[in-house]
Design an enzyme around this catalytic site. Sequence first.
Site, short mmCIF file in Angstrom:
data_model
loop_
_atom_site.label_atom_id
_atom_site.label_comp_id
_atom_site.label_asym_id
_atom_site.label_seq_id
_atom_site.Cartn_x
_atom_site.Cartn_y
_atom_site.Cartn_z
N ARG A 74 -0.85 -66.85 -33.43
CA ARG A 74 -1.10 -66.59 -34.85
C ARG A 74 -0.08 -65.54 -35.30
O ARG A 74 0.00 -64.45 -34.74
CB ARG A 74 -2.51 -66.05 -35.06
N ARG A 101 -11.42 -53.36 -48.88
CA ARG A 101 -10.23 -53.36 -49.75
C ARG A 101 -10.65 -53.54 -51.21
O ARG A 101 -11.56 -54.33 -51.49
CB ARG A 101 -9.28 -54.50 -49.38
N GLU A 149 -9.70 -71.29 -37.21
CA GLU A 149 -8.27 -71.02 -37.20
C GLU A 149 -7.64 -71.31 -35.84
O GLU A 149 -6.51 -71.77 -35.76
CB GLU A 149 -8.01 -69.57 -37.64
N ASN A 158 -4.00 -64.37 -30.58
CA ASN A 158 -3.97 -63.65 -31.85
C ASN A 158 -3.89 -62.16 -31.54
O ASN A 158 -4.86 -61.56 -31.09
CB ASN A 158 -5.26 -63.99 -32.63
N HIS A 206 -4.41 -65.97 -44.91
CA HIS A 206 -5.48 -66.88 -44.46
C HIS A 206 -5.06 -68.35 -44.62
O HIS A 206 -5.90 -69.24 -44.70
CB HIS A 206 -6.78 -66.72 -45.30
#
Length: 409
Positions: free
Chosen positions: A90, A240, A383, A7, A179
């Site tokens: 990823r 965010r 993940e 990743n 996601h």
Amino acid sequence: MKVLVINCGSSSLKYQVIDSETEHVLAKGLCERIGIDGVLTYQPAGQDKIKYEAAMPAHRQAVELVLKQLTDPQNGVLKSIDEIEAVGHRMVHGGEKFACSTLLDEEVLQTVEDLNDLAPLHNPPTLVGVRACKEILPDTPMVGVFDTAFHQTMPASAFIYALPYEYYEKYGMRRYGFHGTSHKFVAQRTAEIMGKKPEDVKVIVCHLGNGASISAVDGGKCVETSMGLTPLEGLIMGTRSGDIDPTCIEYIAHKEGITLEDTMQIINKKSGVLGISGVSSDFRDLEAAADEGNERAQLALDAFCHHVVKYIGSYIAVMNGVDAIVFTAGIGENAPLVRKAVLGHFKYMGLEVDPINDSIHGDECMISTADSKVKAYVIPTNEELAICRDTVEIVTKKTIEDVVKKVLG
Ligand code: AMP
């Protein structure tokens, strides 16, 4: 099969080696400060983490150092790099081009590169990482697993933005969602735990971490998700803003006398629960501050939960019902108070929270009572394992195809 899962960020590279038969992690770690100086963290299974400085002028050197460490005669977990049979990467943004994971040949990499405008911060470093791996392991199959892929089943009515249609056609402006690897993994696991086929369940997955998103998964397919063209849309997050009136952006720039770029930095990095509370983006700090009477920390927690409730409610309407509401990621797995506050709003549908919820931190567990009409669960996301599974599936399929081709001439 031993799979290296990678990743890549702009200055970092996370890695795991997973044995796909046992699904055990053999080793994992992180390269940081790539392009600056370089720090490598390495942890073989069941042993202490080691961390040392090593020059990483670019991702290529980071990959070389990871492979050297993995094959180290003293604490490595592989005899040679030939033991790595596949690499799973990823990938962040697959646009509309990738609805599932895929082998990363040069044509595919070019297609991903063409999508760089959609994810200027995320796609370029990922490509750098893939190309570095391909140079060092030229004969090892590489598979890309896209964050956006699972959401590609959304109907147009859910993904279209009410902007001039030509922006969708010319620039690909629409809701993509992120996601996806986590939403897919958790939705599948939910069906498994419920003893049902994915086709037979309606699941709402709440991936609540520093970045947070919700998805509605009907019959195994994503039909709605809260993130949009970028991960900025949707829930209130660590830093965010999530959903705001777009006019706020122009208003901030005008009032503060700053550029559009600086305003976007504020919306991405200084907003969310950090912006509301002025305390922290981390829920542990917020809960501690709220306990001490900090009203803005409490407001940040309340606003976060309120938005989660609003999304869940609307997704129940979208799916015309729900069988399970599931929590995952840092906050979803570890914050019982958030789960309780959110689920309390769904009592009207026969969802009763079991007191066991209060003691669940990161373990898979049903947190609704056994006779609850609608079930609630905590399911830790994984993940890396999801990337490993997809990688094995794609590589195995390719091997079979190659054998058949050879046999048939
Ligand atoms: P993630 O992005 O999935 O790694 O989630 C990271 C976030 O999870 C952190 O910023 C915290 O807000 C939250 N978190 C982690 N552990 C806990 C905990 N024990 N209680 C509350 N929140 C937590």
